[in-house]
Design a protein around this motif. Structure first.
Motif, PDB file in Angstrom:
ATOM      1  N   CYS A 131       0.817  -1.211   0.000  1.00 49.75           N
ATOM      2  CA  CYS A 131       0.000   0.000   0.000  1.00 49.75           C
ATOM      3  C   CYS A 131       0.854   1.266   0.000  1.00 49.75           C
ATOM      4  O   CYS A 131       1.849   1.362   0.720  1.00 49.75           O
ATOM      5  CB  CYS A 131      -0.899   0.016   1.225  1.00 49.75           C
ATOM      6  SG  CYS A 131      -1.993  -1.412   1.372  1.00 49.75           S
ATOM      7  N   VAL A 132       0.427   2.229  -0.787  1.00 50.14           N
ATOM      8  CA  VAL A 132       1.015   3.563  -0.791  1.00 50.14           C
ATOM      9  C   VAL A 132      -0.126   4.573  -0.813  1.00 50.14           C
ATOM     10  O   VAL A 132      -1.244   4.247  -1.212  1.00 50.14           O
ATOM     11  CB  VAL A 132       1.940   3.794  -2.006  1.00 50.14           C
ATOM     12  CG1 VAL A 132       3.124   2.826  -1.989  1.00 50.14           C
ATOM     13  CG2 VAL A 132       1.172   3.658  -3.322  1.00 50.14           C
ATOM     14  N   GLY A 133       0.149   5.798  -0.396  1.00 49.67           N
ATOM     15  CA  GLY A 133      -0.901   6.803  -0.440  1.00 49.67           C
ATOM     16  C   GLY A 133      -0.591   7.996   0.430  1.00 49.67           C
ATOM     17  O   GLY A 133       0.220   7.920   1.354  1.00 49.67           O
ATOM     18  N   GLU A 134      -1.268   9.095   0.137  1.00 49.30           N
ATOM     19  CA  GLU A 134      -0.963  10.377   0.774  1.00 49.30           C
ATOM     20  C   GLU A 134      -2.059  10.820   1.728  1.00 49.30           C
ATOM     21  O   GLU A 134      -3.222  10.427   1.589  1.00 49.30           O
ATOM     22  CB  GLU A 134      -0.753  11.455  -0.307  1.00 49.30           C
ATOM     23  CG  GLU A 134      -2.013  12.102  -0.852  1.00 49.30           C
ATOM     24  CD  GLU A 134      -2.774  11.238  -1.854  1.00 49.30           C
ATOM     25  OE1 GLU A 134      -3.709  11.776  -2.490  1.00 49.30           O
ATOM     26  OE2 GLU A 134      -2.457  10.038  -2.000  1.00 49.30           O
ATOM     27  N   SER A 135      -1.671  11.655   2.679  1.00 47.27           N
ATOM     28  CA  SER A 135      -2.622  12.249   3.607  1.00 47.27           C
ATOM     29  C   SER A 135      -3.286  13.459   2.956  1.00 47.27           C
ATOM     30  O   SER A 135      -2.866  13.939   1.894  1.00 47.27           O
ATOM     31  CB  SER A 135      -1.905  12.701   4.882  1.00 47.27           C
ATOM     32  OG  SER A 135      -0.994  13.753   4.573  1.00 47.27           O
ATOM     33  N   LEU A 136      -4.314  13.979   3.617  1.00 43.85           N
ATOM     34  CA  LEU A 136      -4.972  15.189   3.124  1.00 43.85           C
ATOM     35  C   LEU A 136      -3.996  16.359   3.114  1.00 43.85           C
ATOM     36  O   LEU A 136      -3.975  17.158   2.166  1.00 43.85           O
ATOM     37  CB  LEU A 136      -6.189  15.522   3.999  1.00 43.85           C
ATOM     38  CG  LEU A 136      -6.998  16.750   3.583  1.00 43.85           C
ATOM     39  CD1 LEU A 136      -7.554  16.595   2.178  1.00 43.85           C
ATOM     40  CD2 LEU A 136      -8.133  17.010   4.582  1.00 43.85           C
ATOM     41  N   ILE A 174      -5.234   8.445   1.884  1.00 46.26           N
ATOM     42  CA  ILE A 174      -5.544   8.297   3.306  1.00 46.26           C
ATOM     43  C   ILE A 174      -6.728   9.170   3.713  1.00 46.26           C
ATOM     44  O   ILE A 174      -7.527   8.801   4.579  1.00 46.26           O
ATOM     45  CB  ILE A 174      -4.295   8.633   4.160  1.00 46.26           C
ATOM     46  CG1 ILE A 174      -3.160   7.664   3.815  1.00 46.26           C
ATOM     47  CG2 ILE A 174      -4.606   8.544   5.648  1.00 46.26           C
ATOM     48  CD1 ILE A 174      -1.831   8.041   4.415  1.00 46.26           C
ATOM     49  N   TRP A 175      -6.868  10.294   3.052  1.00 50.39           N
ATOM     50  CA  TRP A 175      -7.968  11.214   3.366  1.00 50.39           C
ATOM     51  C   TRP A 175      -9.332  10.637   2.984  1.00 50.39           C
ATOM     52  O   TRP A 175     -10.363  11.200   3.340  1.00 50.39           O
ATOM     53  CB  TRP A 175      -7.744  12.542   2.648  1.00 50.39           C
ATOM     54  CG  TRP A 175      -7.367  12.404   1.199  1.00 50.39           C
ATOM     55  CD1 TRP A 175      -6.104  12.256   0.679  1.00 50.39           C
ATOM     56  CD2 TRP A 175      -8.250  12.394   0.080  1.00 50.39           C
ATOM     57  NE1 TRP A 175      -6.152  12.147  -0.679  1.00 50.39           N
ATOM     58  CE2 TRP A 175      -7.450  12.241  -1.084  1.00 50.39           C
ATOM     59  CE3 TRP A 175      -9.636  12.502  -0.060  1.00 50.39           C
ATOM     60  CZ2 TRP A 175      -7.995  12.183  -2.363  1.00 50.39           C
ATOM     61  CZ3 TRP A 175     -10.176  12.447  -1.338  1.00 50.39           C
ATOM     62  CH2 TRP A 175      -9.363  12.295  -2.469  1.00 50.39           C
ATOM     63  N   ALA A 176      -9.334   9.515   2.276  1.00 48.95           N
ATOM     64  CA  ALA A 176     -10.595   8.902   1.850  1.00 48.95           C
ATOM     65  C   ALA A 176     -10.839   7.546   2.493  1.00 48.95           C
ATOM     66  O   ALA A 176     -11.660   6.777   2.026  1.00 48.95           O
ATOM     67  CB  ALA A 176     -10.613   8.758   0.331  1.00 48.95           C
ATOM     68  N   ILE A 177     -10.135   7.241   3.592  1.00 44.63           N
ATOM     69  CA  ILE A 177     -10.301   5.953   4.253  1.00 44.63           C
ATOM     70  C   ILE A 177     -11.108   6.143   5.530  1.00 44.63           C
ATOM     71  O   ILE A 177     -10.689   6.875   6.437  1.00 44.63           O
ATOM     72  CB  ILE A 177      -8.942   5.309   4.591  1.00 44.63           C
ATOM     73  CG1 ILE A 177      -8.156   5.036   3.318  1.00 44.63           C
ATOM     74  CG2 ILE A 177      -9.139   4.016   5.368  1.00 44.63           C
ATOM     75  CD1 ILE A 177      -6.776   4.509   3.562  1.00 44.63           C
ATOM     76  N   GLY A 178     -12.269   5.522   5.582  1.00 43.75           N
ATOM     77  CA  GLY A 178     -13.106   5.607   6.761  1.00 43.75           C
ATOM     78  C   GLY A 178     -13.737   6.966   6.974  1.00 43.75           C
ATOM     79  O   GLY A 178     -14.336   7.223   8.014  1.00 43.75           O
TER      80      GLY A 178
END
Length: 255
Positions: A131-136, A174-178
């Motif tokens: 997994c990779v991904g950015e914060s808001l 990450i800003w779109a998880i949960g």
């Protein structure tokens, strides 16, 4: 043609009886109608205590495959409370999620550690979902691509060509998880295409064309068809919706 994949990450949810019941319900719903040629490979990733029991319920030779949510970087040793990749393989796991944003955030897992976990998982015959991904904050700073490029370079691109061929990549905004928020299909496609471009630069054009890249940001039964219709989105790493059999199967059927 790239493998289409839908993976359900059950996280720290359910009890053992509920996990077995969910497995039965998913299996039954998938069996109700012919899958057709677009049937993706389906991975279910229960908590550690449920793996063996859930695995025993998966129809042999069927579309469902067993995965774990994490593993330790060592094969064995005095690491109380941890679970190794060979242990996972011994109960029938084929896949393991590594580098999930929640592991990075809550357990301070960095790319150096994840690189070790990748090697251990691959040596045990497991296929990592990396997994990779950015914060808001990173997205709003317009730093998404540099951030993800660094995650790929430091955590993943040390693998050999043969090792990389066993890896699935998952993009998690990450800003779109949960949160109930979801990247638009255009936003998802843009980042997936960027990841594929980075793979081509690090390995080969064939490797980039072959690697499955999943979207992992609050995909659901309503938006899955549009997301999965993007040319570089090969499926989803599904969280909450994977805990409801009708929703999970609807996502699987979105192909």
């Amino acid at each position: 043609m790239r493998q289409k994949i839908v993976a359900g990450n059950w996280k720290m949810n359910l009890t053992y009886p509920a996990a077995l019941a969910l497995t039965d319900e998913i299996t039954a719903l998938l069996a109700e109608a012919p899958a057709g040629p677009a049937q993706p490979l389906v991975v279910v990733c229960p908590p550690f205590p449920f793996l063996a029991g859930v695995g025993e319920k998966l129809p042999k030779g069927g579309p469902l495959h067993l995965g774990a949510q994490n593993c330790h970087q060592k094969e064995s040793g005095a690491f109380t409370g941890e679970v190794s990749a060979p242990m996972l393989a011994s109960v029938g796991c084929e896949y393991v999620i590594l580098g999930h944003s929640e592991r990075r955030q809550h357990f301070r897992e960095d790319d150096a550690l994840l690189g070790q976990k990748l090697k251990t998982a691959l040596a045990a015959g497991l296929k990592p979902i990396f997994c990779v991904g950015e914060s808001l904050e990173t997205r709003e700073a317009d730093d998404t691509f540099a951030f993800i490029a660094k995650q790929l370079k430091d955590g993943l691109f040390h693998l050999s060509n043969e090792e990389f061929a066993q890896v699935v990549v998952a993009y998690e905004p990450i800003w779109a998880i949960g949160t109930g928020k979801t990247a638009t299909s255009a936003q998802a496609q843009e980042v997936h295409a960027f990841i594929r471009e980075q793979v081509a630069r690090a390995y080969t054009a064939d490797a980039a064309a072959s690697v499955s890249i999943l979207y992992g940001g609050s995909a659901n039964a309503q938006n899955a068809r549009e997301l999965f219709g993007q040319p570089d989105v090969d499926g989803g790493l599904i969280g909450g919706a994977s805990l409801k059999a009708p929703d999970f199967v609807a996502i699987i059927r979105s192909f």
